[in-house]
Design an enzyme around this catalytic site. Sequence first.
Site, PDB file in Angstrom:
ATOM      1  N   GLY A 130       0.826  -1.211   0.000  1.00  0.00           N
ATOM      2  CA  GLY A 130       0.000   0.000   0.000  1.00  0.00           C
ATOM      3  C   GLY A 130       0.858   1.258   0.000  1.00  0.00           C
ATOM      4  O   GLY A 130       1.079   1.862   1.059  1.00  0.00           O
ATOM      5  N   THR A 164      -2.226  -3.918  -5.805  1.00  0.00           N
ATOM      6  CA  THR A 164      -2.304  -5.199  -6.505  1.00  0.00           C
ATOM      7  C   THR A 164      -2.540  -6.339  -5.520  1.00  0.00           C
ATOM      8  O   THR A 164      -1.876  -6.410  -4.484  1.00  0.00           O
ATOM      9  CB  THR A 164      -0.998  -5.452  -7.296  1.00  0.00           C
ATOM     10  OG1 THR A 164      -0.835  -4.378  -8.207  1.00  0.00           O
ATOM     11  CG2 THR A 164      -1.040  -6.760  -8.067  1.00  0.00           C
ATOM     12  N   GLU A 249      12.288  -4.045  -6.726  1.00  0.00           N
ATOM     13  CA  GLU A 249      11.143  -4.309  -7.596  1.00  0.00           C
ATOM     14  C   GLU A 249      11.531  -4.086  -9.056  1.00  0.00           C
ATOM     15  O   GLU A 249      11.108  -4.814  -9.939  1.00  0.00           O
ATOM     16  CB  GLU A 249      10.006  -3.363  -7.195  1.00  0.00           C
ATOM     17  CG  GLU A 249       8.684  -3.638  -7.857  1.00  0.00           C
ATOM     18  CD  GLU A 249       7.584  -2.664  -7.393  1.00  0.00           C
ATOM     19  OE1 GLU A 249       6.444  -3.061  -7.370  1.00  0.00           O
ATOM     20  OE2 GLU A 249       7.905  -1.510  -7.065  1.00  0.00           O
TER      21      GLU A 249
END
Length: 392
Positions: A130, A164, A249
């Site tokens: 988040g 997601t 990421e």
Amino acid sequence: MLENNHKDMSVLSDDEFRMKFRNWLETTYPDEWKNPVVFRLHGAEETRWLRMLYDGGFRCPGWPRKYGGMGLGLRKQLIYHEELERIGAARNVDTGATLLGATIIRHGTDAQKQKYLPEVLNGDCLWCQGFSEPNAGSDLASLKTTAVLDGDEYVINGTKIWTTMAPFSHKIFLLARTDMNAPRPQQGISMLIVDDMKQEGMIVRSITNLNGEAEFAQVFFDDVRIPATNVIYKVNKGWDVAKAMLGDERIFIGSPSLANQTFTVLEELISQMGKETDELFKAEVAKAFCDLNDLRALFAQVCDAAIRGVADGKTYSTIKVQASETFKRISDTLINVAQEYGASVGHPDLDGFEKDILAFFLIARPSTIYGGASEVQKTIIARDIFGPLAKR
Ligand SMILES: Cc1cc2nc3c(=O)[nH]c(=O)nc-3n(C[C@H](O)[C@H](O)[C@H](O)COP(=O)(O)OP(=O)(O)OC[C@H]3O[C@@H](n4cnc5c(N)ncnc54)[C@H](O)[C@@H]3O)c2cc1C
């Protein structure tokens, strides 16, 4: 006890490891989960797959063995991902392992390691991230969600968006403002954990993506109370942790696998249409092939730099831009080449061809946005090369 009790695979040669994992996948991975039928597993199916990896000793390749991971170096981790791609395994977001777990290992307290790592390893707990808010995406530091200390609890208020897998997740880690008077927007932010997505004050409103899947969501926090111990790293230092996380990421998003897969479908489509000798079609394939090979070469270079510990911010940004834009270009080619078939939903009406080409086109659209939008990555690259950009 967190230690991995399976045989240590880091001592195998690269080839031995590759064959061991390949054999295991070939006997274990269910056909019905192979892409491009399934791009991603959700909820109970994802848990089942993570559990299978765990039971087989193939879970969390990058985590140290003392925390239950496989303790593999980067080269073997790449082999691991190549083999998953080779078998056509669905891509797992697996935020719990790649982002949350890796961060807890680096910055978490002993209690956090004991509590969170085992349930990530065995797949029992699925996580979501988040960070983004309706008015804080690229400009993440302008986030407005707050967490106010009340005795030994934080009280969270605000909203996150594009989260997601939130509809399928058990827990969320988020960024929230814990010091409203900090002099700079990047300061006064902490990284926090909410242990139960269904706890009082939490609302998860699904958002359906372009491909028709309700995979992401807007998440609302209305006086959500969490223990004060649920801060990762230090209070007000969440920005530092988040920056490191986003770097992790980007290399993952930089893999050529999606572009690769799309190219394979492009080749199959052209041969199914009987256009292999048509000059125009050949030119399109050749262009896509060169594009893909550029990406593969760059990815190998970035991985090599990462293995040698010399990959910097601009390296990660470059591979993120290149991978997502190549994927998008090849998926555009796929639709162009498909002519009238490119407009059909589901797989086109071509004998024996069962690939949903429109799905490739659709899932490629947001790839230049998530994990850091292309325009912003290009600014980072320019800043690294030229220094801070002059204000006009
Ligand atoms: C499929 C998908 C999954 C996602 N999953 C998650 C998730 O799990 N968790 C999470 O926290 N977030 C997630 N996100 C959110 C994602 O990180 C943001 O969408 C992204 O950071 C961009 O923010 P934004 O959508 O607010 O767009 P904006 O930041 O408003 O950008 C809009 C446009 O303006 C451009 N732009 C913005 N700033 C600049 C600038 N300074 N210079 C030049 N151009 C600029 C951008 O490149 C973009 O084209 C996801 C997004 C997508 C699409």
